[in-house]
Design an enzyme around this catalytic site. Sequence first.
Site, short mmCIF file in Angstrom:
data_model
loop_
_atom_site.label_atom_id
_atom_site.label_comp_id
_atom_site.label_asym_id
_atom_site.label_seq_id
_atom_site.Cartn_x
_atom_site.Cartn_y
_atom_site.Cartn_z
N ASP A 143 44.62 -5.37 -6.01
CA ASP A 143 45.85 -4.63 -5.73
C ASP A 143 47.00 -5.60 -5.97
O ASP A 143 47.27 -6.49 -5.17
CB ASP A 143 45.82 -4.13 -4.28
CG ASP A 143 47.14 -3.48 -3.88
OD1 ASP A 143 48.12 -3.57 -4.65
OD2 ASP A 143 47.20 -2.88 -2.78
N LYS A 178 58.45 -1.59 -7.95
CA LYS A 178 58.54 -2.84 -7.20
C LYS A 178 58.89 -4.01 -8.12
O LYS A 178 58.93 -5.16 -7.71
CB LYS A 178 57.22 -3.12 -6.49
CG LYS A 178 56.91 -2.13 -5.37
CD LYS A 178 55.63 -2.51 -4.67
CE LYS A 178 55.07 -1.40 -3.82
NZ LYS A 178 55.80 -1.16 -2.59
N HIS A 230 46.89 -2.88 2.39
CA HIS A 230 47.79 -1.74 2.51
C HIS A 230 46.92 -0.49 2.61
O HIS A 230 45.81 -0.46 2.06
CB HIS A 230 48.65 -1.71 1.25
CG HIS A 230 49.74 -0.71 1.23
ND1 HIS A 230 49.53 0.63 0.97
CD2 HIS A 230 51.08 -0.83 1.43
CE1 HIS A 230 50.68 1.27 1.00
NE2 HIS A 230 51.64 0.40 1.28
N GLN A 258 52.04 -6.43 -4.84
CA GLN A 258 52.96 -7.48 -4.37
C GLN A 258 52.81 -8.80 -5.11
O GLN A 258 53.44 -9.79 -4.74
CB GLN A 258 52.76 -7.72 -2.86
CG GLN A 258 53.02 -6.50 -2.00
CD GLN A 258 54.47 -6.02 -2.05
OE1 GLN A 258 55.37 -6.74 -2.50
NE2 GLN A 258 54.69 -4.80 -1.60
N CYS A 311 52.60 0.16 6.45
CA CYS A 311 51.40 0.79 5.86
C CYS A 311 50.21 -0.15 5.85
O CYS A 311 49.42 -0.16 4.89
CB CYS A 311 51.68 1.29 4.44
SG CYS A 311 52.84 2.62 4.39
N1 PMP Z 1 49.50 -1.98 -2.14
C1 PMP Z 1 50.40 -2.85 -1.65
C2 PMP Z 1 49.96 -4.26 -1.37
C3 PMP Z 1 51.72 -2.46 -1.45
O1 PMP Z 1 52.61 -3.33 -0.99
C4 PMP Z 1 52.10 -1.14 -1.77
C5 PMP Z 1 53.53 -0.66 -1.57
N2 PMP Z 1 54.08 -0.99 -0.34
C6 PMP Z 1 51.13 -0.27 -2.27
C7 PMP Z 1 49.85 -0.73 -2.44
C8 PMP Z 1 51.46 1.15 -2.64
O2 PMP Z 1 52.36 1.19 -3.70
P1 PMP Z 1 52.99 2.58 -4.18
O3 PMP Z 1 53.60 3.19 -2.95
O4 PMP Z 1 54.01 2.18 -5.20
O5 PMP Z 1 51.91 3.41 -4.71
#
Ligand code: PMP
Length: 409
Positions: free
Chosen positions: A194, A220, A117, A197, A367
Amino acid sequence: MNKNDFPILREMVYGKPLVYLDNAATTQKPQVVLDAITNAYTHFNANIHRGVHKLSQTATVEHEAARAKVASLIGAKSPNEVVFTKGTTDSINALAISFGEYAVNEGDNIIVSAVEHHSNIVPWQMLCQRKKAQLRVIPLTNDLSLDLDAYKQMLDQRTKLVSVAHVSNVLGTINPVREIIETAHSHGVPVCVDGAQSVPHMRLNVQDLNCDFLAFSAHKMYGPTGIGVLYGKEDWLVKLPPAEGGGEMIEHVSWEKTTYNTLPYKFEAGTPDFNGSYAFGKATDYITSIGWETIETHERNLVAETQQAMRHIHLNGCRLHIYAEQQPKIGTFSFNAYNHNGALIHPFDIGTLLDRQGVAVRTGHHCAEPLINLLGVPGTVRVSFALYNDENDIRIFANALEKALTMLG
Ligand code: PMP
């Protein structure tokens, strides 16, 4: 399962019952979490720590109780290892600043993977630019899994940190983080996972996994927006400098010198989201009351059953491509559709037609532009689950997709 706990799932969109399949972006909140937010603001809203009055003391006790619950959920050795942040992005940025300051110099390198991401790319790119260091990327094999041989080749004496997604937010595939960590550690290199997910979908124990850092977001995992966690092994957090200065993170301030607070407060500058942490604690209670085994099994089945249902819909001359179809996935998967001429049907068109039938999915690059570019498409349609999704959702989704393909094929 437990749909009634989530009031928003009774909403109608365009006169159709909402089928919410965009959980990788954010999950809905159960009544207990909604009540917690109201309760906190109604009964004990006061700034935490150092307050002598009753409300402040209650808010402080609840904030720290929430920290202990989160620590226990991820198997941390101590609540001191749980730093509250604004979310995954904030956690990784804080780590990039702090770790970068402590350990990264010109000519060093940081390793990430091809499925990251943007939140696990850009903070490291910025650090590498600041420090004239190099960002290395673990490539993918043909089946879209991480190329571990290439990874082993790219680790060297100048590697300072490996930071990888546990579960891809586009593909839903589970990266072999345990092996990645063992390999990095054999070179004396720490690893940040990270967990945006993975933490919401599986039992994760940081001591067992032996990761050095873990980042994730409350929103999430049935909790509120605006709060998340940077877990760090205590040894690391003691050594690393704070990423931000201000209130809460200090011990003493004078014009000559400022000394820093103990863990985890050293990393929590400013007023934290104490009402959010209280509600987050309630979300962890909710997860625990259902149990990880139940959640994991249910969500794995949902992915498998949806992919299975997609194989049986009437395609009207179209073709469906599910990415990493044969690989085990958790919570999420992505697909694209091609019309009878073999041309890609734009994911936005599918998303829009599904939406009109009450089905919320996400389309686009999610993203993760470098991964989407690698797949050679403008985006994908992403279906992502939470514990409240059920077979009825799958049936409605499959029917809605069939209709969309009839119109677009
Ligand atoms: N890393 C991953 C793998 C994600 O899926 C996401 C959210 N889509 C993020 C980072 C960023 O999370 P946040 O927007 O809650 O900071």
